[in-house]
Design a protein around this motif. Sequence first.
Motif, mmCIF file in Angstrom:
data_model
loop_
_atom_site.group_PDB
_atom_site.id
_atom_site.type_symbol
_atom_site.label_atom_id
_atom_site.label_comp_id
_atom_site.label_asym_id
_atom_site.label_seq_id
_atom_site.Cartn_x
_atom_site.Cartn_y
_atom_site.Cartn_z
ATOM 1 N N TYR A 148 14.047 22.016 37.390
ATOM 2 C CA TYR A 148 13.911 22.039 38.844
ATOM 3 C C TYR A 148 15.132 22.666 39.511
ATOM 4 C CZ TYR A 148 9.937 18.891 38.300
ATOM 5 O OH TYR A 148 8.732 18.348 37.952
ATOM 6 N N VAL A 149 14.866 23.557 40.448
ATOM 7 C CA VAL A 149 15.922 24.144 41.266
ATOM 8 C C VAL A 149 16.169 23.228 42.455
ATOM 9 C CG1 VAL A 149 16.619 26.134 42.638
ATOM 10 C CG2 VAL A 149 15.251 26.461 40.563
ATOM 11 N N GLY A 150 17.436 22.920 42.729
ATOM 12 C CA GLY A 150 17.791 22.029 43.823
ATOM 13 C C GLY A 150 18.002 22.746 45.146
ATOM 14 N N LEU A 151 18.695 22.063 46.041
ATOM 15 C CA LEU A 151 18.916 22.557 47.395
ATOM 16 C C LEU A 151 20.365 22.947 47.611
ATOM 17 C CD1 LEU A 151 17.002 19.791 49.401
ATOM 18 C CD2 LEU A 151 16.065 21.942 48.495
ATOM 19 N N THR A 152 20.574 23.861 48.531
ATOM 20 C CA THR A 152 21.923 24.191 48.981
ATOM 21 C C THR A 152 22.357 23.167 50.028
ATOM 22 O OG1 THR A 152 21.153 25.577 50.805
ATOM 23 C CG2 THR A 152 21.433 26.634 48.640
ATOM 24 N N GLU A 153 23.561 23.314 50.536
ATOM 25 C CA GLU A 153 24.053 22.397 51.572
ATOM 26 C C GLU A 153 23.258 22.518 52.865
ATOM 27 O OE1 GLU A 153 28.197 23.048 52.087
ATOM 28 O OE2 GLU A 153 28.761 22.193 50.142
ATOM 29 N N THR A 154 22.571 23.642 53.052
ATOM 30 C CA THR A 154 21.768 23.835 54.263
ATOM 31 C C THR A 154 20.283 23.543 54.021
ATOM 32 O OG1 THR A 154 21.607 26.212 53.734
ATOM 33 C CG2 THR A 154 23.352 25.524 55.255
ATOM 34 N N ASP A 155 19.996 22.808 52.953
ATOM 35 C CA ASP A 155 18.618 22.415 52.635
ATOM 36 C C ASP A 155 17.717 23.624 52.380
ATOM 37 O OD1 ASP A 155 19.271 19.774 52.843
ATOM 38 O OD2 ASP A 155 18.435 19.496 54.846
ATOM 39 N N GLU A 156 18.237 24.567 51.616
ATOM 40 C CA GLU A 156 17.460 25.735 51.237
ATOM 41 C C GLU A 156 17.421 25.859 49.716
ATOM 42 O OE1 GLU A 156 17.991 29.238 54.205
ATOM 43 O OE2 GLU A 156 19.888 28.145 54.250
ATOM 44 N N PHE A 157 16.554 26.741 49.227
ATOM 45 C CA PHE A 157 16.413 26.993 47.798
ATOM 46 C C PHE A 157 17.741 27.505 47.245
ATOM 47 C CE2 PHE A 157 15.322 29.650 44.148
ATOM 48 C CZ PHE A 157 14.357 28.901 43.492
ATOM 49 N N ASP A 158 18.226 26.857 46.174
ATOM 50 C CA ASP A 158 19.511 27.221 45.593
ATOM 51 C C ASP A 158 19.309 28.390 44.629
ATOM 52 O OD1 ASP A 158 21.978 27.428 44.347
ATOM 53 O OD2 ASP A 158 22.312 25.261 44.321
ATOM 54 N N LEU A 159 19.455 29.596 45.148
ATOM 55 C CA LEU A 159 19.202 30.791 44.353
ATOM 56 C C LEU A 159 20.193 30.925 43.200
ATOM 57 C CD1 LEU A 159 17.368 33.276 44.138
ATOM 58 C CD2 LEU A 159 18.998 34.499 45.605
ATOM 59 N N GLU A 160 21.436 30.510 43.421
ATOM 60 C CA GLU A 160 22.430 30.614 42.349
ATOM 61 C C GLU A 160 22.091 29.668 41.197
ATOM 62 O OE1 GLU A 160 24.738 32.991 42.178
ATOM 63 O OE2 GLU A 160 23.707 33.671 44.002
ATOM 64 N N GLN A 161 21.633 28.472 41.521
ATOM 65 C CA GLN A 161 21.217 27.563 40.456
ATOM 66 C C GLN A 161 20.003 28.112 39.727
ATOM 67 O OE1 GLN A 161 19.615 23.754 41.575
ATOM 68 N NE2 GLN A 161 20.017 22.846 39.568
ATOM 69 N N TYR A 162 19.095 28.706 40.468
ATOM 70 C CA TYR A 162 17.909 29.329 39.863
ATOM 71 C C TYR A 162 18.328 30.374 38.835
ATOM 72 C CZ TYR A 162 13.814 32.455 39.653
ATOM 73 O OH TYR A 162 12.784 33.254 39.229
ATOM 74 N N LYS A 163 19.299 31.208 39.205
ATOM 75 C CA LYS A 163 19.771 32.245 38.285
ATOM 76 C C LYS A 163 20.368 31.632 37.021
ATOM 77 C CE LYS A 163 20.815 35.578 41.976
ATOM 78 N NZ LYS A 163 21.896 36.289 42.699
ATOM 79 N N SER A 164 21.004 30.458 37.177
ATOM 80 C CA SER A 164 21.624 29.816 36.017
ATOM 81 C C SER A 164 20.590 29.119 35.132
ATOM 82 C CB SER A 164 22.683 28.805 36.473
ATOM 83 O OG SER A 164 22.085 27.673 37.090
ATOM 84 N N LEU A 165 19.458 28.706 35.724
ATOM 85 C CA LEU A 165 18.434 27.996 34.959
ATOM 86 C C LEU A 165 17.532 28.934 34.171
ATOM 87 C CD1 LEU A 165 17.159 25.201 37.410
ATOM 88 C CD2 LEU A 165 18.583 24.909 35.380
ATOM 89 N N ILE A 166 17.271 30.089 34.722
ATOM 90 C CA ILE A 166 16.286 30.965 34.098
ATOM 91 C C ILE A 166 16.867 31.631 32.852
ATOM 92 C CG2 ILE A 166 16.827 33.092 35.375
ATOM 93 C CD1 ILE A 166 13.718 33.356 35.746
ATOM 94 N N SER A 167 16.017 31.770 31.853
ATOM 95 C CA SER A 167 16.440 32.367 30.586
ATOM 96 C C SER A 167 15.217 32.946 29.894
ATOM 97 C CB SER A 167 17.103 31.319 29.686
ATOM 98 O OG SER A 167 16.131 30.406 29.191
ATOM 99 N N ASP A 168 15.411 33.458 28.707
ATOM 100 C CA ASP A 168 14.287 34.004 27.958
ATOM 101 C C ASP A 168 13.322 32.916 27.496
ATOM 102 O OD1 ASP A 168 15.324 36.503 28.326
ATOM 103 O OD2 ASP A 168 16.257 36.638 26.348
ATOM 104 N N LYS A 169 13.740 31.640 27.608
ATOM 105 C CA LYS A 169 12.839 30.535 27.313
ATOM 106 C C LYS A 169 11.870 30.277 28.468
ATOM 107 C CE LYS A 169 15.907 27.889 24.237
ATOM 108 N NZ LYS A 169 16.572 26.573 24.042
ATOM 109 N N THR A 170 12.220 30.787 29.643
ATOM 110 C CA THR A 170 11.377 30.580 30.821
ATOM 111 C C THR A 170 10.100 31.393 30.702
ATOM 112 O OG1 THR A 170 13.399 30.342 32.163
ATOM 113 C CG2 THR A 170 11.318 30.620 33.332
#
Length: 420
Positions: A148-170
Motif C-alpha cells: 500500500y502507498v501511503g499519504l504525504t503530509e498534505t494528504d495526497e498520494f505519496d509518489l516517492e513511496q510508490y517509486k520505492s515500492l514498485i519493482s519487477d515483482k509488481t
Amino acid sequence: MTITQERTIAAKVRSDFPILHQEVNGKPLIYLDNAATSQKPVAVLDALRHYYEHDNANVHRGAHTLSARATDAYEGARNKVASFVNATSWQEIVFTRNASEAVNLVAYSWGLNTLQPGDEIILSVMEHHSNIVPWQLIAQKTGAVLKYVGLTETDEFDLEQYKSLISDKTKLVSVVHVSNTLGCINPVEEMIAIAHQHGAKVLIDACQSVPHMPIDVQAMDCDWLVASGHKMCAPTGIGFLYGKLDLLEAMPPFLGGGEMIAEVFLDHSTYGELPHKFEAGTPAIAEAIALGAAVDYLTELGMDKIHAYEEELTAYLFEQLRQIPQLKLYGPQPTADGKGRAALAAFTVEGLDSSDVSTLLDQEGVAIRSGHHCTQPLHRILGASGTARASLYFYNTREEIDAFIAALKETIDFFQSIME
C-alpha cells in the motif's frame, strides 16, 4: 470562463433535473451528495421511459423490429461510452452492473489466472473498499502480496513511496484517480508510465473522475479503467470496464451463461467475441441506453466546461469552509482558482459526530454524506471514525453553498449551546 458564464451554465442545467425542485423538511432541497450518486436529467429519464414504452425487447438474439431497435440503442450506447473515454474500439467497453463488478471482473478473470505466489499488487491506502477487497481475495487465492502507498503530509498520494515500492515483482497497480474522501487528483499518467517500465499492468478506478473531467484512456495509457453510471447522471445498475483490446482478448470469461457464448455442447463451450464474452445473461438494457443518453448530455455540456465550473465552485466552497474555526478539513487545499483537487470536501466538526451533523443539516433541506465513505482504512489513518462530506456537481450553485454554510454554522451553534 467567467463567473457570469458559469452561473449561466448552472441556471441552464438546473431546469433539466426535476428532483432538485422540491422541498425537504419544508426547506428547498440542496443536494450535496454527488460523490455518492448524481441526479438524473430529463434526457436520461426520457431514454428509460422511451425504451420501455417503445422498444422493450431482448437484444442481439431477436429478428423482430423491437429487438433490432433495442440492440441498436444498446450497442449505440457502447459506442458513445467508447468515444467518451477515447477508447480505440467499442470492443474495449464492457458493460457491468457497476464499477465494483468491473474491478471484480479483472480480479477474477485476469488476476486469478495470472498472479503467482510472491507476485506483488500495489494499492493505496485511500482506495474505496471495492478496490481493496477483491484484491485481498485474489491475494489469498494466489499467494500474491499486497502493498500500500501511503499519504504525504498534505494528504495526497505519496509518489516517492510508490517509486520505492514498485519493482519487477509488481504485476499490478490498482489505484483510484480521484479520492472520494480526500478529493486529491492522483498523478495517474506518471504512475502508469512507471508501472509499465517494470512490466506491471494498471487498473484505474475513475468513478470520481469520469463524471467531472475529460478522460482519455489512450493518453493515460491505463490497461483497465472502471466507472459507475449512477455517478455520471445515468441510472443505478450500470457501469463499465474499459480494457485494452489485447488484454481483454486474452482474459477468460468471468461469468458463464447465455449471451457470452459462441456455441454450447454438452462437454464444452466456445465463447463469443469481445465484449460479449464478459456480458453473461440478459444485460441491463434500459440502463445502458440511459447511460448513453447521459454521455450525450455531458458531451453536449462539455466536460472541459463542467470541470472549469466545478473548480470555481470548489474554490468558493473551501473559502467559506475555512472561515469556520471548528472544522477540520481533509485532503489537499485547492489553489485560489480551485485547481488541484476535486469538488468535494470531507470534514469533521470539533466535538461532534459526523452523523449528527448530517442529520441536523437534513432538517434544513441540505443533503450531505456522513460516515467512512467506504474508505475505512483511510479513516483509521486519518484518526477519524467518520467524516462529513459535501460533494458538488455542475448543477450546484454558489447560492446553495451559502445556504449549506449557513445551515452548518447554525448546526454548530446549536450543539455548542447544548454543551454549555
